[in-house]
Design a protein around this motif. Structure first.
Motif, PDB file in Angstrom:
ATOM      1  N   PHE A   6       0.620  14.300   7.189  1.00  0.00           N
ATOM      2  CA  PHE A   6      -1.219  14.044   7.546  1.00  0.00           C
ATOM      3  C   PHE A   6      -1.657  13.037   7.834  1.00  0.00           C
ATOM      4  O   PHE A   6      -2.840  12.249   8.548  1.00  0.00           O
ATOM      5  N   ILE A   7      -0.893  11.687   8.518  1.00  0.00           N
ATOM      6  CA  ILE A   7      -1.372  10.503   9.105  1.00  0.00           C
ATOM      7  C   ILE A   7       0.640  10.170   9.494  1.00  0.00           C
ATOM      8  O   ILE A   7       1.273  10.330   9.169  1.00  0.00           O
ATOM      9  N   GLY A   8       0.262   9.409  11.106  1.00  0.00           N
ATOM     10  CA  GLY A   8       1.393   8.971  11.845  1.00  0.00           C
ATOM     11  C   GLY A   8       2.280   7.186  11.179  1.00  0.00           C
ATOM     12  O   GLY A   8       1.117   6.658  11.014  1.00  0.00           O
ATOM     13  N   VAL A  13       1.220  -0.981  -0.034  1.00  0.00           N
ATOM     14  CA  VAL A  13       0.353   0.672   0.444  1.00  0.00           C
ATOM     15  C   VAL A  13       0.930   1.020   0.267  1.00  0.00           C
ATOM     16  O   VAL A  13       1.565   1.997   0.622  1.00  0.00           O
ATOM     17  N   GLY A  14       0.736   2.255  -1.254  1.00  0.00           N
ATOM     18  CA  GLY A  14       1.112   2.916  -1.329  1.00  0.00           C
ATOM     19  C   GLY A  14       0.422   4.388  -0.886  1.00  0.00           C
ATOM     20  O   GLY A  14      -0.598   4.771  -1.029  1.00  0.00           O
ATOM     21  N   VAL A  15       1.542   5.328   0.001  1.00  0.00           N
ATOM     22  CA  VAL A  15       0.032   6.321   0.795  1.00  0.00           C
ATOM     23  C   VAL A  15       1.525   7.733   0.127  1.00  0.00           C
ATOM     24  O   VAL A  15       2.976   7.611   0.769  1.00  0.00           O
ATOM     25  N   ALA A  24      -4.838  11.413   2.702  1.00  0.00           N
ATOM     26  CA  ALA A  24      -3.502   9.591   3.751  1.00  0.00           C
ATOM     27  C   ALA A  24      -4.071   9.093   4.619  1.00  0.00           C
ATOM     28  O   ALA A  24      -3.599   7.977   4.763  1.00  0.00           O
ATOM     29  N   TYR A  25      -5.278  10.042   5.329  1.00  0.00           N
ATOM     30  CA  TYR A  25      -5.940   9.410   6.794  1.00  0.00           C
ATOM     31  C   TYR A  25      -6.847   8.102   6.313  1.00  0.00           C
ATOM     32  O   TYR A  25      -7.050   7.240   7.087  1.00  0.00           O
ATOM     33  N   LYS A  26      -7.634   8.191   5.390  1.00  0.00           N
ATOM     34  CA  LYS A  26      -8.181   6.798   4.817  1.00  0.00           C
ATOM     35  C   LYS A  26      -7.722   5.450   4.602  1.00  0.00           C
ATOM     36  O   LYS A  26      -7.783   4.840   4.127  1.00  0.00           O
ATOM     37  N   SER A  27      -5.993   5.888   4.258  1.00  0.00           N
ATOM     38  CA  SER A  27      -5.691   4.307   4.488  1.00  0.00           C
ATOM     39  C   SER A  27      -5.878   3.702   5.394  1.00  0.00           C
ATOM     40  O   SER A  27      -5.164   2.488   5.182  1.00  0.00           O
ATOM     41  N   ALA A  70      -2.461   4.720  -2.338  1.00  0.00           N
ATOM     42  CA  ALA A  70      -3.849   5.823  -1.604  1.00  0.00           C
ATOM     43  C   ALA A  70      -3.885   6.234  -0.922  1.00  0.00           C
ATOM     44  O   ALA A  70      -3.476   6.202   0.548  1.00  0.00           O
ATOM     45  N   PRO A  71      -4.134   7.454  -0.737  1.00  0.00           N
ATOM     46  CA  PRO A  71      -4.489   8.391  -2.155  1.00  0.00           C
ATOM     47  C   PRO A  71      -3.122   8.459  -2.583  1.00  0.00           C
ATOM     48  O   PRO A  71      -1.687   8.239  -2.562  1.00  0.00           O
ATOM     49  N   ALA A  72      -3.929   8.993  -4.554  1.00  0.00           N
ATOM     50  CA  ALA A  72      -2.399   9.354  -4.889  1.00  0.00           C
ATOM     51  C   ALA A  72      -2.551  10.731  -5.403  1.00  0.00           C
ATOM     52  O   ALA A  72      -3.618  10.950  -6.007  1.00  0.00           O
TER      53      ALA A  72
END
Ligand code: CTP
Length: 399
Positions: free
Chosen positions: A42-44, A6-8, A14-17, A85-87
């Motif tokens: 955006f995400i830890g 999974v690429g972020v 990005a939190y939805k990843s 996701a997200p790209a």
């Protein structure tokens, strides 16, 4: 279960990843996250590691470290599926242009597994001519695009560009994982068995295992669960494959018989040593003690494929069996036909290995023969394997 990368990338979505990674992990897939530095705005990292149950690879600092592991290629090779996701618009533009300047773009450029991109950006960026063109390019190259939805974007804005729901991305990704061999179990034997002469010497052959590895990866790509039995192949070439390592013909036979009740298709690509020494020396034979000549008495090994087919038939187990015929000179078609009948297999993949041209090479040219069909395939070992496995996939249901 699949290895999912999974690429972020760096966008507010990005939190939805996180829920997406959870969906993959809870479905039993192995998840490897590769995140860009911007994603961490955006995400830890801890969130991604906790949900994926694996250390996260961060894009920039990691590309030029652990160079010996060739990480950007290793991640690609081990992947059955890559989902970004997200790209972001910029990431999409890089991929469309073939730019590979960090761990995630190199992973995507080197991918042989299906790649799913879930774009997320502002409406204006999504509708910009360059993004529209990039998406068109990627679709034409078989990237799977999970179209963004309409809804609230960053700030007060509303419109198209919102990341699709994690469940939608998850379903779209799973659809890419299935193929004509989904639900089938395939065993690929590959490499070459070696028979010891003494503690350091052996009788062996030139097989590199490359064609067999290509068959195993092709079977995975078509959705099969794949068990490899590898004879003397560098483990680095087997990244992402579930492999039982063996050395001798006897060990290969035992490992293969263990698969009898497990598999639907056997691809017997291993080059099997036909003879072995009855009593190999457990210590190194000293040249000074041997003198000017050494006579070895070799006795015949079992015909692994033939005996396996006999056992499968005796137990009424339906297994589509594929033998290999590496021949030098003579009429390839006639030799292949004779091998098909001798072994009792459903198919034979035959090739001409005169002058050692095929061993270790990336290319191959083969005949795929059954009792009533002959097809010819040539190209890279990867494309030949995919073509042959696709033909087998079309036949296996009719067994
Ligand atoms: N094979 C096997 N056991 C052996 C020899 C070969 O299972 N002892 C398998 C190989 O994996 C391959 C097929 O049989 O799928 C044909 O192998 P090949 O070496 O071409 O044929 P041989 O049976 O050894 O016959 P020959 O050497 O006479 O061509």
């Amino acid at each position: 279960m699949a290895n999912v990368v999974v690429g972020v990338t760096g966008g507010i979505a990005a939190y939805k990843s996180a829920p997406l990674i959870r969906l993959f992990a809870e479905a039993g897939h192995t998840v490897q996250v590769v995140a860009t530095e911007n994603a961490f705005k955006f995400i830890g990292k801890a969130t991604l590691e906790a949900l994926s149950k694996n250390p996260v690879f961060i894009v920039d600092p990691e590309l030029f470290t652990d160079v010996d592991q060739v990480k950007h290629i290793a991640i690609s090779k081990s992947a059955d599926l890559i989902v970004v996701a997200p790209a972001t618009a910029s990431f999409i533009a890089k991929v469309a242009a073939g730019i590979a300047d960090d761990l995630l773009t190199t992973t995507v450029l080197a991918a042989t597994a299906p790649v799913v991109l879930a774009p997320a950006m502002h409406t204006e960026m999504w509708e910009a001519a360059s993004t529209v063109q990039n998406i068109k390019t990627l679709k034409s190259r078989n990237f799977s695009i999970v179209e963004p939805g309409v809804g609230r974007l960053t700030g007060e804005d509303t419109g198209i560009g919102r990341l699709a729901d994690p469940e939608v991305i998850f379903e779209a990704a799973l659809a890419c994982l299935s193929g004509p061999l989904t639900g089938y179990r395939v065993c690929v034997t590959l490499g070459g068995t070696r028979e010891p002469i003494d503690a350091v010497r052996y009788v062996g052959n030139h097989s590199s295992g490359k064609q067999g590895i290509a068959f195993a990866r092709a079977a995975k790509q078509l959705g099969a669960r794949v068990q490899v039995i590898s004879a003397n192949v560098d483990p680095e070439n087997l990244v992402g494959l579930d492999s039982i390592p063996v050395q001798t013909t006897q060990q290969l036979q035992s490992a293969l018989l263990g698969q009898l009740n497990e598999i639907d298709i056997l691809v017997m690509a291993a080059a099997v040593a036909d003879f072995s020494l009855e009593n190999p020396s457990t210590t190194k034979l000293k040249r000074s003690e041997i003198g000017q000549s050494l006579s070895l008495t070799l006795s015949a090994n079992p015909d692994v494929l033939k005996e396996f087919i006999e056992k499968a038939k005796a137990s009424s187990k339906k297994i589509l069996t594929v033998g290999f015929a590496a021949e030098t000179g003579g009429n390839l078609e006639a030799l292949a036909k004779a091998k098909l009948q001798d072994k009792g297999c459903d198919f034979v993949v035959a090739n001409d290995v005169s002058d050692g041209a095929v061993f270790g090479s990336s290319d191959n040219s083969v005949l795929l023969m059954s009792e009533n069909s002959t097809s010819e395939y040539q190209g890279t070992k990867t494309s030949v394997a995919l073509a042959v496995m696709s033909e087998l996939a079309a036949k296996v249901g009719g067994l």
